[in-house]
Design a protein around this motif. Structure first.
Motif, mmCIF file in Angstrom:
data_model
loop_
_atom_site.group_PDB
_atom_site.id
_atom_site.type_symbol
_atom_site.label_atom_id
_atom_site.label_comp_id
_atom_site.label_asym_id
_atom_site.label_seq_id
_atom_site.Cartn_x
_atom_site.Cartn_y
_atom_site.Cartn_z
ATOM 1 N N ASN A 69 81.202 47.566 38.492
ATOM 2 C CA ASN A 69 81.084 46.738 39.688
ATOM 3 C C ASN A 69 80.059 45.654 39.350
ATOM 4 O O ASN A 69 78.873 45.909 39.305
ATOM 5 C CB ASN A 69 80.625 47.582 40.872
ATOM 6 C CG ASN A 69 80.368 46.740 42.107
ATOM 7 O OD1 ASN A 69 80.431 45.513 42.065
ATOM 8 N ND2 ASN A 69 80.083 47.386 43.212
ATOM 9 N N ARG A 70 80.512 44.451 39.113
ATOM 10 C CA ARG A 70 79.652 43.384 38.583
ATOM 11 C C ARG A 70 78.460 43.023 39.468
ATOM 12 O O ARG A 70 77.566 42.331 39.029
ATOM 13 C CB ARG A 70 80.481 42.135 38.297
ATOM 14 C CG ARG A 70 81.475 42.352 37.185
ATOM 15 C CD ARG A 70 82.174 41.052 36.846
ATOM 16 N NE ARG A 70 83.439 41.260 36.140
ATOM 17 C CZ ARG A 70 83.536 41.698 34.898
ATOM 18 N NH1 ARG A 70 82.472 41.983 34.221
ATOM 19 N NH2 ARG A 70 84.715 41.840 34.339
ATOM 20 N N ASP A 71 78.483 43.484 40.708
ATOM 21 C CA ASP A 71 77.342 43.204 41.573
ATOM 22 C C ASP A 71 76.166 44.133 41.286
ATOM 23 O O ASP A 71 75.052 43.892 41.718
ATOM 24 C CB ASP A 71 77.727 43.336 43.050
ATOM 25 C CG ASP A 71 78.602 42.171 43.505
ATOM 26 O OD1 ASP A 71 78.676 41.162 42.770
ATOM 27 O OD2 ASP A 71 79.196 42.277 44.581
ATOM 28 N N ASP A 72 76.430 45.209 40.556
ATOM 29 C CA ASP A 72 75.394 46.196 40.250
ATOM 30 C C ASP A 72 74.760 45.898 38.890
ATOM 31 O O ASP A 72 75.353 45.231 38.052
ATOM 32 C CB ASP A 72 75.982 47.606 40.205
ATOM 33 C CG ASP A 72 76.603 48.027 41.529
ATOM 34 O OD1 ASP A 72 76.454 47.295 42.525
ATOM 35 O OD2 ASP A 72 77.234 49.093 41.566
ATOM 36 N N THR A 73 73.569 46.435 38.697
ATOM 37 C CA THR A 73 72.879 46.272 37.419
ATOM 38 C C THR A 73 72.469 47.646 36.892
ATOM 39 O O THR A 73 71.796 48.403 37.586
ATOM 40 C CB THR A 73 71.621 45.386 37.584
ATOM 41 O OG1 THR A 73 72.039 44.082 38.004
ATOM 42 C CG2 THR A 73 70.846 45.267 36.286
ATOM 43 N N GLY A 74 72.874 47.934 35.658
ATOM 44 C CA GLY A 74 72.470 49.167 35.008
ATOM 45 C C GLY A 74 71.117 48.968 34.347
ATOM 46 O O GLY A 74 70.804 47.872 33.858
ATOM 47 N N VAL A 75 70.293 50.006 34.354
ATOM 48 C CA VAL A 75 68.972 49.962 33.737
ATOM 49 C C VAL A 75 68.905 51.033 32.650
ATOM 50 O O VAL A 75 69.246 52.185 32.906
ATOM 51 C CB VAL A 75 67.852 50.224 34.783
ATOM 52 C CG1 VAL A 75 66.480 50.175 34.132
ATOM 53 C CG2 VAL A 75 67.937 49.230 35.933
ATOM 54 N N ASP A 76 68.497 50.624 31.458
ATOM 55 C CA ASP A 76 68.310 51.555 30.342
ATOM 56 C C ASP A 76 66.847 51.507 29.932
ATOM 57 O O ASP A 76 66.348 50.433 29.569
ATOM 58 C CB ASP A 76 69.170 51.150 29.134
ATOM 59 C CG ASP A 76 70.660 51.147 29.457
ATOM 60 O OD1 ASP A 76 71.093 51.996 30.261
ATOM 61 O OD2 ASP A 76 71.380 50.294 28.914
#
Length: 123
Positions: A69-76
């Motif tokens: 979902n391009r509106d979300d941001t994953g954090v690593d």
């Protein structure tokens, strides 16, 4: 005496109210740096209050990434704690459950909303 060994573990989660943009992929961009600073502001106190608290050293945001979902941001992030016999042992299941509880069932991290299915702790 020998310096205590350091144990690294990864922390991954998805923020649903932080729109992913290309500048979040660039570690030198103003947006990356300011978002990274906010992550530490929220993550450090949580991990210090967890069972690994006394041994907790810190986390380093490795990447922000686009999700399905391009509106979300994953954090690593890669986090570290001392691995001394006197310190609490790192247990990824325990840390996962504690972070889940401290983030209201993996839904809130400060002013960020989290995807409740996205938390991953890997020791």
């Amino acid at each position: 005496p020998l310096a205590p060994a350091v144990k690294n573990f990864t922390l991954n989660f998805t923020i649903t109210n932080l729109r992913f943009t290309a500048d979040l992929q660039k570690p030198n961009s103003r947006r990356f740096k300011s978002t990274e600073k906010v992550m530490y502001h929220y993550l450090d106190p949580l991990l210090q209050r967890s069972s690994i608290g006394p041994a907790y050293i810190g986390c380093k945001v490795m990447a922000f990434r686009s999700t399905k979902n391009r509106d979300d941001t994953g954090v690593d992030a890669v986090c570290s704690c001392r691995d001394e016999p006197s310190d609490p042992k790192f247990n990824r299941t325990t840390v996962y459950h504690e972070l889940s509880r401290m983030t209201n069932g993996i839904t809130k991290l400060g002013h960020y909303s989290l995807n409740s299915q996205s938390l991953y702790v890997n020791g």
